[in-house]
Design a protein around this motif. Structure first.
Motif, mmCIF file in Angstrom:
data_model
loop_
_atom_site.group_PDB
_atom_site.id
_atom_site.type_symbol
_atom_site.label_atom_id
_atom_site.label_comp_id
_atom_site.label_asym_id
_atom_site.label_seq_id
_atom_site.Cartn_x
_atom_site.Cartn_y
_atom_site.Cartn_z
ATOM 1 N N ALA A 281 0.826 -1.206 0.000
ATOM 2 C CA ALA A 281 0.000 0.000 0.000
ATOM 3 C C ALA A 281 0.859 1.253 0.000
ATOM 4 C CB ALA A 281 -0.914 0.013 1.226
ATOM 5 N N TRP A 282 0.223 2.332 -0.412
ATOM 6 C CA TRP A 282 0.794 3.667 -0.293
ATOM 7 C C TRP A 282 -0.063 4.464 0.681
ATOM 8 C CZ3 TRP A 282 5.382 5.205 -2.157
ATOM 9 C CH2 TRP A 282 5.961 4.464 -3.192
ATOM 10 N N PHE A 283 0.601 5.082 1.628
ATOM 11 C CA PHE A 283 -0.020 6.003 2.563
ATOM 12 C C PHE A 283 0.623 7.369 2.371
ATOM 13 C CE2 PHE A 283 -2.540 3.546 5.707
ATOM 14 C CZ PHE A 283 -2.300 2.273 5.218
ATOM 15 N N ARG A 284 -0.034 8.372 2.892
ATOM 16 C CA ARG A 284 0.581 9.696 2.899
ATOM 17 C C ARG A 284 0.220 10.414 4.192
ATOM 18 N NH1 ARG A 284 -2.907 13.012 -1.733
ATOM 19 N NH2 ARG A 284 -4.847 13.217 -0.528
ATOM 20 N N GLN A 285 1.080 11.349 4.534
ATOM 21 C CA GLN A 285 0.807 12.195 5.691
ATOM 22 C C GLN A 285 1.010 13.635 5.277
ATOM 23 O OE1 GLN A 285 2.783 11.112 9.323
ATOM 24 N NE2 GLN A 285 1.311 12.267 10.530
ATOM 25 N N ARG A 286 -0.094 14.337 5.204
ATOM 26 C CA ARG A 286 -0.051 15.755 4.836
ATOM 27 C C ARG A 286 0.283 16.584 6.061
ATOM 28 N NH1 ARG A 286 -5.570 16.228 1.339
ATOM 29 N NH2 ARG A 286 -6.345 14.748 2.891
ATOM 30 N N PRO A 287 0.806 17.778 5.884
ATOM 31 C CA PRO A 287 1.169 18.626 7.032
ATOM 32 C C PRO A 287 -0.023 18.832 7.959
ATOM 33 C CG PRO A 287 2.055 19.547 5.012
ATOM 34 C CD PRO A 287 1.167 18.414 4.605
ATOM 35 N N GLY A 288 0.188 18.531 9.222
ATOM 36 C CA GLY A 288 -0.849 18.735 10.225
ATOM 37 C C GLY A 288 -1.960 17.712 10.201
ATOM 38 N N LYS A 289 -1.821 16.671 9.369
ATOM 39 C CA LYS A 289 -2.863 15.654 9.250
ATOM 40 C C LYS A 289 -2.342 14.296 9.689
ATOM 41 C CE LYS A 289 -5.772 18.424 6.988
ATOM 42 N NZ LYS A 289 -7.113 18.803 7.493
ATOM 43 N N GLU A 290 -3.279 13.384 9.923
ATOM 44 C CA GLU A 290 -2.901 12.020 10.249
ATOM 45 C C GLU A 290 -2.543 11.264 8.961
ATOM 46 O OE1 GLU A 290 -5.608 11.322 14.262
ATOM 47 O OE2 GLU A 290 -5.901 10.074 12.498
ATOM 48 N N ARG A 291 -1.787 10.200 9.136
ATOM 49 C CA ARG A 291 -1.440 9.363 7.997
ATOM 50 C C ARG A 291 -2.710 8.729 7.430
ATOM 51 N NH1 ARG A 291 3.658 5.440 8.586
ATOM 52 N NH2 ARG A 291 4.442 7.442 9.340
ATOM 53 N N GLU A 292 -2.814 8.703 6.102
ATOM 54 C CA GLU A 292 -4.007 8.159 5.465
ATOM 55 C C GLU A 292 -3.624 7.226 4.328
ATOM 56 O OE1 GLU A 292 -6.314 11.207 3.546
ATOM 57 O OE2 GLU A 292 -4.542 12.225 2.764
ATOM 58 N N GLY A 293 -4.440 6.218 4.143
ATOM 59 C CA GLY A 293 -4.222 5.306 3.032
ATOM 60 C C GLY A 293 -4.617 5.941 1.719
ATOM 61 N N VAL A 294 -3.808 5.747 0.700
ATOM 62 C CA VAL A 294 -4.065 6.313 -0.615
ATOM 63 C C VAL A 294 -4.479 5.218 -1.593
ATOM 64 C CG1 VAL A 294 -3.053 7.537 -2.571
ATOM 65 C CG2 VAL A 294 -2.439 8.197 -0.228
ATOM 66 N N ALA A 295 -3.728 4.126 -1.589
ATOM 67 C CA ALA A 295 -4.019 3.032 -2.515
ATOM 68 C C ALA A 295 -3.337 1.774 -2.013
ATOM 69 C CB ALA A 295 -3.537 3.354 -3.927
ATOM 70 N N ALA A 296 -3.885 0.629 -2.413
ATOM 71 C CA ALA A 296 -3.289 -0.643 -2.042
ATOM 72 C C ALA A 296 -3.518 -1.647 -3.161
ATOM 73 C CB ALA A 296 -3.882 -1.169 -0.733
ATOM 74 N N ILE A 297 -2.701 -2.703 -3.143
ATOM 75 C CA ILE A 297 -2.849 -3.750 -4.143
ATOM 76 C C ILE A 297 -2.627 -5.110 -3.487
ATOM 77 C CG2 ILE A 297 -0.412 -3.571 -4.865
ATOM 78 C CD1 ILE A 297 -1.422 -4.157 -7.751
ATOM 79 N N SER A 298 -3.502 -6.047 -3.802
ATOM 80 C CA SER A 298 -3.301 -7.421 -3.377
ATOM 81 C C SER A 298 -2.387 -8.073 -4.404
ATOM 82 C CB SER A 298 -4.645 -8.157 -3.305
ATOM 83 O OG SER A 298 -5.440 -7.624 -2.290
ATOM 84 N N THR A 299 -1.242 -8.529 -3.951
ATOM 85 C CA THR A 299 -0.211 -8.927 -4.906
ATOM 86 C C THR A 299 -0.560 -10.213 -5.659
ATOM 87 O OG1 THR A 299 0.989 -10.055 -3.141
ATOM 88 C CG2 THR A 299 1.602 -7.778 -3.593
ATOM 89 N N ALA A 300 -1.346 -11.071 -5.056
ATOM 90 C CA ALA A 300 -1.658 -12.339 -5.716
ATOM 91 C C ALA A 300 -2.545 -12.125 -6.943
ATOM 92 C CB ALA A 300 -2.314 -13.300 -4.735
ATOM 93 N N GLY A 301 -3.663 -11.468 -6.731
ATOM 94 C CA GLY A 301 -4.621 -11.322 -7.824
ATOM 95 C C GLY A 301 -4.608 -9.959 -8.488
ATOM 96 N N GLY A 302 -3.887 -9.014 -7.886
ATOM 97 C CA GLY A 302 -3.811 -7.685 -8.476
ATOM 98 C C GLY A 302 -4.980 -6.775 -8.175
ATOM 99 N N ARG A 303 -5.830 -7.168 -7.245
ATOM 100 C CA ARG A 303 -6.958 -6.293 -6.904
ATOM 101 C C ARG A 303 -6.424 -5.007 -6.301
ATOM 102 N NH1 ARG A 303 -12.180 -7.635 -2.951
ATOM 103 N NH2 ARG A 303 -13.179 -5.595 -3.196
ATOM 104 N N THR A 304 -7.025 -3.903 -6.681
ATOM 105 C CA THR A 304 -6.568 -2.601 -6.196
ATOM 106 C C THR A 304 -7.642 -1.911 -5.377
ATOM 107 O OG1 THR A 304 -7.269 -1.573 -8.272
ATOM 108 C CG2 THR A 304 -4.950 -2.257 -8.095
ATOM 109 N N TYR A 305 -7.207 -1.055 -4.513
ATOM 110 C CA TYR A 305 -8.072 -0.302 -3.618
ATOM 111 C C TYR A 305 -7.601 1.157 -3.646
ATOM 112 C CZ TYR A 305 -8.467 -5.061 -1.755
ATOM 113 O OH TYR A 305 -8.631 -6.417 -1.624
ATOM 114 N N TYR A 306 -8.563 2.083 -3.605
ATOM 115 C CA TYR A 306 -8.223 3.495 -3.653
ATOM 116 C C TYR A 306 -9.046 4.288 -2.662
ATOM 117 C CZ TYR A 306 -5.843 2.443 -8.018
ATOM 118 O OH TYR A 306 -5.003 1.921 -8.958
ATOM 119 N N ALA A 307 -8.411 5.298 -2.103
ATOM 120 C CA ALA A 307 -9.138 6.261 -1.295
ATOM 121 C C ALA A 307 -9.887 7.216 -2.214
ATOM 122 C CB ALA A 307 -8.167 7.047 -0.419
#
Length: 123
Positions: free
Chosen positions: A31-57
């Motif tokens: 997965a990719w997360f990000r932390q913007r200034p003054g904000k909590e860390r948030e998930g941006v996108a993820a991928i299941s490596t076996a089947g390639g399913r993707t997830y997005y914020a």
């Protein structure tokens, strides 16, 4: 290698693009997360490596694409139409294969984290 290693961050103008890269350990989910200034860390996108399913914020808004290269153990985040609000430290994260009851965007679902790569978008 256990710890992910990110690269590809930088400074761009609004509307520009960047591709982040991550040399990742073997994992069932990356997965990719990000932390913007003054904000909590948030998930941006993820991928299941076996089947390639993707997830997005919702914030990815169709502008970001996560992809993987299994042969190279790499995961990428392609970011288009970047806006100043995308300015953040971006982190690559890898699951240890266990589930802790959260969604793909829950940081506690990931055991291994990179040091981050800074993305700065100017208007």
């Amino acid at each position: 290698q256990v710890q992910p290693v990110e690269s590809g961050g930088g400074s761009v103008q609004a509307g520009g693009s960047l591709r982040l890269s991550c040399a990742a350990p073997y994992s069932n989910r990356l997965a990719w997360f990000r932390q913007r200034p003054g904000k909590e860390r948030e998930g941006v996108a993820a991928i299941s490596t076996a089947g390639g399913r993707t997830y997005y914020a919702a914030s990815a808004g169709g502008r970001f694409t996560i992809s993987q290269d299994k042969r190279k153990n790499m995961v990428y985040l392609h970011m288009n139409s970047l806006q100043p609000e995308d300015t953040a430290m971006y982190y690559c994260a890898a699951s240890d294969g266990k589930t802790y009851g959260g969604s793909w965007a829950a940081s506690y679902e990931y055991a291994y984290w990179g040091q981050g790569t800074q993305v700065t978008v100017s208007s």
